[in-house]
Design a protein around this motif. Sequence first.
Motif, PDB file in Angstrom:
ATOM      1  N   LYS A   1     -45.602  -3.854 -11.690  1.00  0.00           N
ATOM      2  CA  LYS A   1     -45.367  -2.993 -12.859  1.00  0.00           C
ATOM      3  C   LYS A   1     -44.220  -2.039 -12.529  1.00  0.00           C
ATOM      4  O   LYS A   1     -44.433  -0.872 -12.209  1.00  0.00           O
ATOM      5  CB  LYS A   1     -46.638  -2.219 -13.212  1.00  0.00           C
ATOM      6  CG  LYS A   1     -47.787  -3.110 -13.683  1.00  0.00           C
ATOM      7  CD  LYS A   1     -49.014  -2.295 -14.053  1.00  0.00           C
ATOM      8  CE  LYS A   1     -50.146  -3.204 -14.540  1.00  0.00           C
ATOM      9  NZ  LYS A   1     -51.367  -2.436 -14.879  1.00  0.00           N
TER      10      LYS A   1
ATOM     11  N   ASP B   1     -44.266   1.290 -14.545  1.00  0.00           N
ATOM     12  CA  ASP B   1     -45.528   2.011 -14.680  1.00  0.00           C
ATOM     13  C   ASP B   1     -45.251   3.502 -14.898  1.00  0.00           C
ATOM     14  O   ASP B   1     -44.212   4.025 -14.480  1.00  0.00           O
ATOM     15  CB  ASP B   1     -46.382   1.812 -13.429  1.00  0.00           C
ATOM     16  CG  ASP B   1     -47.865   1.914 -13.720  1.00  0.00           C
ATOM     17  OD1 ASP B   1     -48.229   2.009 -14.905  1.00  0.00           O
ATOM     18  OD2 ASP B   1     -48.660   1.900 -12.766  1.00  0.00           O
TER      19      ASP B   1
ATOM     20  N   THR C   1     -48.083   2.613  -5.412  1.00  0.00           N
ATOM     21  CA  THR C   1     -47.150   3.169  -6.391  1.00  0.00           C
ATOM     22  C   THR C   1     -46.149   4.089  -5.713  1.00  0.00           C
ATOM     23  O   THR C   1     -46.530   4.990  -4.953  1.00  0.00           O
ATOM     24  CB  THR C   1     -47.902   3.959  -7.477  1.00  0.00           C
ATOM     25  OG1 THR C   1     -48.792   3.087  -8.173  1.00  0.00           O
ATOM     26  CG2 THR C   1     -46.925   4.557  -8.487  1.00  0.00           C
TER      27      THR C   1
END
Length: 205
Positions: free
Chosen positions: A83, A86, A107
Motif C-alpha cells: 500500500k 497508505d 509502515t
Amino acid sequence: MPSRHAALLGLAAAAVLLSSCSTESGKAAPATAPPSTSTGPRFGAPPVPAPLDASPLEKNPCAAMSPDQVASLGAPFKNNDPKPDDYTGPSCNWEFATSPASSVGGTLATKDPGHGGISGIYSKKQSGGVTKFEPFTVNNYPGVIYDPASNSPAGLCTMVVGLRDDLGYVIDVSLDGLKNPFADSCEVGKKVAGYVVQYLQKGGR
C-alpha cells in the motif's frame, strides 16, 4: 489490517507534542542520505547513528523483506499486500500461511508531519500514554516496543525503529492467540526491523 492501523494511530497520537517544532516535510531523504535537517531526537530518545535513505521503501514498500526472509520468521510465506499510498505512509502487510491467520505489517511513517521518529513514543512515555515501553537496538539502530493499551490481544506486538532522527518505521506483528508456530511476536518484530535496516543499508538491494 485493523490492528496495524490502530497501532499507527497510537504513534500519530504520541507525536502531537512534536507537530509544532518538526521540520520534516513528509518526504524521504535524498539518495545521498545527508544528516537530518530536524532538530534531532527529543524527550530522551537516542540518536540514530547514521541516517538511512528510505526512498526505496516509498517506491516498493514490500521489498523490505523477501519471501524467504518472511518464511524465516517462523511460518511459510503466503502473500503480501503493498500500500504505497497508505494514509500514514507507504506500507506492506506480509501474510503467513497459517490458520488462524498471522501477519506482519510495516509502515514508513512519512505522512504524519509530527511523527518525529521514535521521539514521539518517548514523549508518550513521559506523558504516561503507554502501558508498555521497551527500548531495543537492531544493527545499532534504536527502537521501542510499545503499547498504548492495557488490553491488547494476545500475539500482538507493535514497535518502531528509527531510520533517521526524524523518521521511524512502524512494525505491527499480529499472531494467532497461541502464537503457533512462532516463539514470540515481539521477537518476530525485531527480526523484521533487522531486515528493514539491512535492506536500506544496502541501498534498497
